[in-house]
Design an enzyme around this catalytic site. Structure first.
Site, mmCIF file in Angstrom:
data_model
loop_
_atom_site.group_PDB
_atom_site.id
_atom_site.type_symbol
_atom_site.label_atom_id
_atom_site.label_comp_id
_atom_site.label_asym_id
_atom_site.label_seq_id
_atom_site.Cartn_x
_atom_site.Cartn_y
_atom_site.Cartn_z
ATOM 1 N N ASN A 13 42.162 37.364 48.808
ATOM 2 C CA ASN A 13 43.017 37.151 48.403
ATOM 3 C C ASN A 13 43.816 36.033 48.763
ATOM 4 O OD1 ASN A 13 45.201 36.605 45.850
ATOM 5 N ND2 ASN A 13 44.517 38.361 45.254
ATOM 6 N N HIS A 16 48.719 34.096 48.122
ATOM 7 C CA HIS A 16 50.611 33.400 48.723
ATOM 8 C C HIS A 16 50.811 33.105 49.565
ATOM 9 C CE1 HIS A 16 51.369 37.305 46.264
ATOM 10 N NE2 HIS A 16 50.403 38.265 45.699
ATOM 11 N N ARG A 24 58.997 26.120 47.901
ATOM 12 C CA ARG A 24 59.748 25.041 48.593
ATOM 13 C C ARG A 24 59.326 23.811 47.650
ATOM 14 N NH1 ARG A 24 62.306 25.508 53.019
ATOM 15 N NH2 ARG A 24 62.449 23.219 53.561
ATOM 16 N N HIS A 49 44.020 34.281 41.727
ATOM 17 C CA HIS A 49 44.413 34.999 40.283
ATOM 18 C C HIS A 49 45.465 33.075 40.174
ATOM 19 C CE1 HIS A 49 46.327 37.724 37.923
ATOM 20 N NE2 HIS A 49 45.788 37.300 37.263
ATOM 21 N N ARG A 51 47.062 32.502 37.758
ATOM 22 C CA ARG A 51 47.603 33.153 36.126
ATOM 23 C C ARG A 51 48.247 32.277 35.325
ATOM 24 N NH1 ARG A 51 50.222 38.629 38.190
ATOM 25 N NH2 ARG A 51 50.780 38.407 36.599
ATOM 26 N N ARG A 55 52.052 30.554 39.129
ATOM 27 C CA ARG A 55 53.330 31.078 39.745
ATOM 28 C C ARG A 55 52.448 31.246 41.579
ATOM 29 N NH1 ARG A 55 54.034 37.474 39.406
ATOM 30 N NH2 ARG A 55 54.624 37.411 37.425
ATOM 31 N N HIS A 56 51.627 30.631 40.826
ATOM 32 C CA HIS A 56 50.741 31.068 42.504
ATOM 33 C C HIS A 56 49.130 29.355 42.689
ATOM 34 C CE1 HIS A 56 49.195 34.767 42.194
ATOM 35 N NE2 HIS A 56 49.929 35.166 41.991
ATOM 36 N N GLU A 79 40.424 35.495 39.544
ATOM 37 C CA GLU A 79 40.755 36.517 39.066
ATOM 38 C C GLU A 79 41.260 35.658 37.466
ATOM 39 O OE1 GLU A 79 41.251 40.041 42.659
ATOM 40 O OE2 GLU A 79 43.562 38.381 41.213
ATOM 41 N N THR A 109 53.405 42.167 40.538
ATOM 42 C CA THR A 109 51.479 41.269 40.922
ATOM 43 C C THR A 109 50.997 42.258 39.310
ATOM 44 O OG1 THR A 109 50.423 42.296 42.468
ATOM 45 C CG2 THR A 109 52.344 43.870 41.971
ATOM 46 N N THR A 110 50.193 42.731 39.420
ATOM 47 C CA THR A 110 49.189 43.480 38.873
ATOM 48 C C THR A 110 49.426 44.490 38.595
ATOM 49 O OG1 THR A 110 47.470 41.345 38.814
ATOM 50 C CG2 THR A 110 47.007 43.037 38.041
ATOM 51 N N GLU A 160 36.469 46.922 39.640
ATOM 52 C CA GLU A 160 37.100 46.972 40.730
ATOM 53 C C GLU A 160 38.077 47.774 40.287
ATOM 54 O OE1 GLU A 160 38.044 42.998 42.371
ATOM 55 O OE2 GLU A 160 40.173 44.293 42.920
ATOM 56 N N HIS A 203 44.369 46.002 45.733
ATOM 57 C CA HIS A 203 44.963 46.216 45.354
ATOM 58 C C HIS A 203 45.894 47.259 46.718
ATOM 59 C CE1 HIS A 203 48.861 45.801 43.465
ATOM 60 N NE2 HIS A 203 48.498 44.586 42.652
ATOM 61 N N GLY A 204 46.944 46.454 47.539
ATOM 62 C CA GLY A 204 47.991 46.881 47.841
ATOM 63 C C GLY A 204 47.680 47.549 49.617
ATOM 64 N N HIS A 226 47.893 40.530 49.541
ATOM 65 C CA HIS A 226 49.077 40.226 50.282
ATOM 66 C C HIS A 226 49.681 40.752 51.808
ATOM 67 C CE1 HIS A 226 54.104 41.731 49.872
ATOM 68 N NE2 HIS A 226 53.888 40.445 49.317
HETATM 69 N N1 PXP Z 1 42.115 42.455 42.926
HETATM 70 C C1 PXP Z 1 42.796 42.570 41.934
HETATM 71 C C2 PXP Z 1 41.703 42.905 41.094
HETATM 72 C C3 PXP Z 1 44.158 41.583 42.235
HETATM 73 O O1 PXP Z 1 44.342 41.619 41.246
HETATM 74 C C4 PXP Z 1 44.716 41.931 43.509
HETATM 75 C C5 PXP Z 1 46.159 40.774 43.199
HETATM 76 O O2 PXP Z 1 46.117 40.066 43.155
HETATM 77 C C6 PXP Z 1 44.067 42.485 44.627
HETATM 78 C C7 PXP Z 1 42.582 43.014 44.057
HETATM 79 C C8 PXP Z 1 45.323 42.463 46.068
HETATM 80 O O3 PXP Z 1 46.163 42.382 45.918
HETATM 81 P P1 PXP Z 1 46.605 43.110 47.493
HETATM 82 O O4 PXP Z 1 47.209 41.785 47.195
HETATM 83 O O5 PXP Z 1 47.579 44.254 47.263
HETATM 84 O O6 PXP Z 1 46.256 42.697 48.540
#
Ligand code: PXP
Length: 256
Positions: A13, A16, A24, A49, A51, A55-56, A79, A109-110, A160, A203-204, A226
Site C-alpha cells: 500500500n 503514505h 508540502r 486507498h 479516500r 488526503r493522500h 480501496e 486511518t481505517t 480482508e 492493517h498495522g 504504513h
Molecule cells: N488493508 C486495508 C483494507 C486498509 O485500509 C489498510 C490501510 O489503508 C491496509 C490494509 C494497510 O494498513 P497499514 O497501512 O497499517 O499497513
C-alpha cells in the site's frame, strides 16, 4: 472445502508516499515511483486507498497506478468507501480488485472493519456493481462470525481480515490480548475459506507482527503500507519490502 492458499502474496500500500507529497503540496515523492520500486522489489500487487477527502491518493494517482499495474501485469487493489461516488470511480477505472472499507472523515486511518451486517443493502449493491465491472471484490471486516457470513451473502469473492487489534496488542506488550486476537483471526480465516471466500489480511502489520499472521495457512494475501513506507526512510523501500517478504516466507515455511 477449498484448499489452503499455497503462496502468500504481498500487496504494498503506497498511500503514505502521497501523504508525504501532500504535506508540502509538491509533486514529490511520487506514489507511482514507489509502486514501480515495490513491483521491482517483488510486490505481488499495489494497493491504494482513494479516500473521499483525498488526503493522500488522488484521482490522478489512481489513473497512473492503474496504467502502471496494467503494463507491469500486477493487480491494482483499489480501496474505497461504500459511496456512489467511489463506486462510480472504481467502475470507471476497472481495477483488478476493489476492497470496500469503512471511512469516517475524522479518523486518522481505517478504524475497524466494515459493518456488512448493518450496511448490507448498500454493501451488497456496491459489491454487485463492482463485480459486474470485472473487479474481484473484497470486504474489509473484523474477524467476526456474523460479519464473515454476511460477506459471503453480499456476493464478495474475498474478505480482508482487519489485523489492527492484534498488531496493537503486540505493540502494547499485551500478550494475552494478542493471543486472543490471533485466535480470532485464525477462526475467521477457517470460516471464510469454508464459505469459499479468499482470505486476505492487513492493517498495522510490521516486522514484529507479520509472522503469526503469515503463518495462517488460509490467508492468501497480506496488504501492508504504513510500516513499509516508514521503514523505507531508513533502509529504502526495496530493502523494507524484501525484509517483509523474507519474514512472510519464513513464517509459511515454519508453519508447513
Ligand atoms: N488493508 C486495508 C483494507 C486498509 O485500509 C489498510 C490501510 O489503508 C491496509 C490494509 C494497510 O494498513 P497499514 O497501512 O497499517 O499497513
Amino acid at each position: 472445502m477449498t484448499a489452503p492458499a499455497p503462496r502468500l502474496r504481498l500487496g504494498v500500500n503506497i498511500d503514505h508516499v502521497a501523504t508525504i507529497r501532500n504535506a508540502r503540496g509538491e509533486d514529490y515523492p511520487e506514489p507511482l515511483r514507489a509502486a514501480e520500486l515495490a513491483i521491482a522489489a517483488g510486490a505481488d500487487g499495489i494497493t491504494a486507498h482513494l479516500r473521499e477527502d483525498r488526503r493522500h491518493i488522488s484521482d490522478a494517482d489512481i489513473v497512473a497506478l492503474a496504467d502502471l499495474c496494467r503494463r507491469r501485469g500486477r493487480p491494482l487493489n483499489l480501496e474505497l468507501a461504500v459511496t456512489p461516488e467511489m463506486v462510480d470511480i472504481a467502475v470507471a477505472r476497472r481495477p483488478h480488485a476493489a476492497c470496500l472499507v469503512p471511512e469516517r472523515r475524522e479518523e486518522v486511518t481505517t478504524e475497524g472493519g466494515l459493518d456488512v451486517i448493518k450496511g448490507f443493502p448498500a454493501v451488497s449493491a456496491a459489491t454487485h456493481r463492482l463485480r459486474e465491472a470485472g473487479a474481484r471484490v473484497s470486504l474489509f471486516v473484523e474477524a467476526s462470525h456474523g460479519q464473515i457470513s454476511a460477506c459471503a451473502d453480499a456476493g464478495a469473492a474475498v474478505i480482508e481480515l482487519h489485523t489492527g487489534a492484534y498488531c496493537e496488542a503486540v505493540r502494547h506488550g499485551d500478550d494475552a490480548r494478542a493471543g486472543r486476537e490471533l485466535e480470532r483471526l485464525k477462526t475467521a480465516a477457517v470460516q471464510a475459506l469454508g464459505l469459499g471466500l479468499e482470505v486476505h489480511a492487513g492493517h498495522g502489520i510490521d516486522y514484529a507482527t507479520v509472522k503469526p499472521v503469515a503463518a495462517i495457512a488460509q490467508v492468501a494475501e497480506l496488504n501492508i503500507g504504513h510500516f513499509l513506507i516508514g521503514e523505507a526512510v531508513f533502509v529504502g523501500l526495496q530493502a523494507a519490502i524484501a525484509q517483509m517478504r523474507t519474514l512472510m516466507d519464513a513464517a509459511r515455511l515454519e508453519a508447513a
